[in-house]
Write a protein that holds these residues in place. Structure first.
Motif, PDB file in Angstrom:
ATOM      1  N   HIS A 177       2.452  -5.772   2.123  1.00 30.34           N
ATOM      2  CA  HIS A 177       3.075  -5.893   0.805  1.00 30.34           C
ATOM      3  C   HIS A 177       2.076  -5.662  -0.329  1.00 30.34           C
ATOM      4  O   HIS A 177       2.483  -5.527  -1.490  1.00 30.34           O
ATOM      5  N   LEU A 178       0.798  -5.615  -0.024  1.00 32.36           N
ATOM      6  CA  LEU A 178      -0.228  -5.414  -1.048  1.00 32.36           C
ATOM      7  C   LEU A 178      -0.348  -3.926  -1.363  1.00 32.36           C
ATOM      8  O   LEU A 178      -0.641  -3.116  -0.484  1.00 32.36           O
ATOM      9  N   ARG A 179      -0.153  -3.575  -2.595  1.00 25.01           N
ATOM     10  CA  ARG A 179      -0.216  -2.162  -2.989  1.00 25.01           C
ATOM     11  C   ARG A 179      -1.655  -1.693  -3.077  1.00 25.01           C
ATOM     12  O   ARG A 179      -2.533  -2.421  -3.525  1.00 25.01           O
ATOM     13  N   ARG A 180      -1.861  -0.471  -2.657  1.00 27.67           N
ATOM     14  CA  ARG A 180      -3.183   0.138  -2.783  1.00 27.67           C
ATOM     15  C   ARG A 180      -3.445   0.457  -4.247  1.00 27.67           C
ATOM     16  O   ARG A 180      -2.598   1.040  -4.920  1.00 27.67           O
ATOM     17  N   THR A 181      -4.603   0.070  -4.749  1.00 21.84           N
ATOM     18  CA  THR A 181      -4.921   0.288  -6.160  1.00 21.84           C
ATOM     19  C   THR A 181      -5.945   1.400  -6.362  1.00 21.84           C
ATOM     20  O   THR A 181      -6.088   1.917  -7.469  1.00 21.84           O
ATOM     21  N   ALA A 182      -6.654   1.759  -5.301  1.00 22.67           N
ATOM     22  CA  ALA A 182      -7.677   2.810  -5.428  1.00 22.67           C
ATOM     23  C   ALA A 182      -7.034   4.188  -5.479  1.00 22.67           C
ATOM     24  O   ALA A 182      -5.857   4.367  -5.171  1.00 22.67           O
ATOM     25  N   VAL A 183      -7.827   5.177  -5.877  1.00 24.58           N
ATOM     26  CA  VAL A 183      -7.366   6.564  -5.876  1.00 24.58           C
ATOM     27  C   VAL A 183      -7.061   6.970  -4.438  1.00 24.58           C
ATOM     28  O   VAL A 183      -7.852   6.695  -3.527  1.00 24.58           O
ATOM     29  N   PRO A 184      -5.918   7.610  -4.178  1.00 27.43           N
ATOM     30  CA  PRO A 184      -5.592   8.022  -2.806  1.00 27.43           C
ATOM     31  C   PRO A 184      -6.682   8.907  -2.214  1.00 27.43           C
ATOM     32  O   PRO A 184      -7.236   9.778  -2.898  1.00 27.43           O
ATOM     33  N   ASP A 185      -6.973   8.690  -0.946  1.00 29.15           N
ATOM     34  CA  ASP A 185      -8.024   9.452  -0.282  1.00 29.15           C
ATOM     35  C   ASP A 185      -7.537  10.793   0.239  1.00 29.15           C
ATOM     36  O   ASP A 185      -8.297  11.763   0.285  1.00 29.15           O
ATOM     37  N   TYR A 186      -6.281  10.855   0.653  1.00 31.25           N
ATOM     38  CA  TYR A 186      -5.832  11.998   1.447  1.00 31.25           C
ATOM     39  C   TYR A 186      -5.856  13.327   0.694  1.00 31.25           C
ATOM     40  O   TYR A 186      -5.972  14.387   1.314  1.00 31.25           O
ATOM     41  N   ASN A 187      -5.739  13.294  -0.647  1.00 30.35           N
ATOM     42  CA  ASN A 187      -5.703  14.552  -1.389  1.00 30.35           C
ATOM     43  C   ASN A 187      -6.966  14.804  -2.210  1.00 30.35           C
ATOM     44  O   ASN A 187      -6.956  15.594  -3.147  1.00 30.35           O
ATOM     45  N   LEU A 188      -8.055  14.162  -1.857  1.00 34.31           N
ATOM     46  CA  LEU A 188      -9.328  14.432  -2.527  1.00 34.31           C
ATOM     47  C   LEU A 188      -9.800  15.856  -2.220  1.00 34.31           C
ATOM     48  O   LEU A 188      -9.541  16.384  -1.129  1.00 34.31           O
ATOM     49  N   PRO A 189     -10.489  16.507  -3.151  1.00 34.30           N
ATOM     50  CA  PRO A 189     -11.113  17.807  -2.837  1.00 34.30           C
ATOM     51  C   PRO A 189     -12.047  17.642  -1.639  1.00 34.30           C
ATOM     52  O   PRO A 189     -12.606  16.556  -1.417  1.00 34.30           O
TER      53      PRO A 189
END
Length: 257
Positions: free
Chosen positions: A128-140
């Protein structure tokens, strides 16, 4: 979808399934395969059968495209559990595998009325805890590789091998997208006990966020803190197997088996 038709080759086991033993389905972390659990059965009680799950895109399923969202991944793996719905079973998921195991447990309880005897999760925040960091999967790609290095789960020799990384990056991006795009849907807690494992030095997932798995069960909850970083699964495998042995031996259905 026909939930009763297992997909060929998605689960590895060293023994044929039998009515008596407790089936322990194990789900790998992002980029991982069923090989993570290849030697686990020898360290668990004799009545436990390890069912190492192989997501698409790796191992025996390397020709299949990996899923990049949770719903199709759950739908892909669900038939294996449905096939064992009349047999005592438990789930273990590590990092991304914890999220997959949780949603499979909810589906098995809500849709099929047969929850696992125990859900064990490791190195992943409560769902239930939302991820707050920048998503990793679409990084250059350069930043993506640096992020993988920070995870400390990919050997430096692999990171430096462009041919290997060309094969691995699409799988890793897809797996990380599953976690990064996940949105929790509130529902009643699971009726089975949950044990959550956390690494004492895990810089990716702190102990307090793992402790919040407590809210997802109406049964017993236990938090186990293991010495190590995000990949304490490898660093402390004997300790992990000892703790799991205690948990699985204590399951009522396992005692009857």
């Amino acid at each position: 979808m026909d939930d009763t038709a297992p997909r060929r080759g998605s689960v590895a086991t060293s023994h044929p399934a039998a009515p008596g033993p407790l089936q322990l389905f194990c789900f790998p972390y992002a980029g991982g395969s069923s090989r993570l659990y290849a030697d686990w059965e020898a360290g668990l009680p004799p009545n436990v059968r390890v069912r190492a799950v192989e997501p698409p895109g790796r191992g025996r399923r390397f020709r299949e495209a990996p899923h990049d969202r949770l719903e199709p991944l759950v739908a892909d793996l669900l038939p294996e559990l449905v096939a064992e719905r009349n047999t005592p079973y438990a789930l273990f998921g590590y990092s991304l595998g914890a999220l997959v195991a949780f949603e499979l447990a909810r589906t098995m309880e809500q849709r099929h009325g047969c929850p696992p005897v125990h859900l064990c999760v490791g190195a992943f925040r409560a769902p239930h805890l939302r991820r707050t960091a920048v998503p990793d999967y679409n990084l250059p790609e350069p930043l993506f590789r640096e992020r993988l290095r920070a995870f400390n789960g990919t050997p430096e020799a692999v990171l430096a091998d462009d041919s290997l990384m060309e094969l691995m990056i699409p799988i890793l991006r897809a797996d990380l997208a599953v976690a990064d795009t996940y949105r929790f849907s509130a529902d009643r807690p699971l009726s089975c006990p949950i044990t959550a494992f956390a690494g004492s030095e895990d810089e990716e997932v702190d102990v307090s966020s793992v402790a919040q798995w407590r809210r997802h069960t109406s049964a017993d909850f236990s938090l186990k803190v293991i010495e190590g970083d995000h990949f304490f699964l490898h660093e402390q495998q004997p300790e992990m197997l000892r703790r799991l042995s205690e948990i699985l031996t204590g399951a009522p259905e396992a005692r009857r088996g």
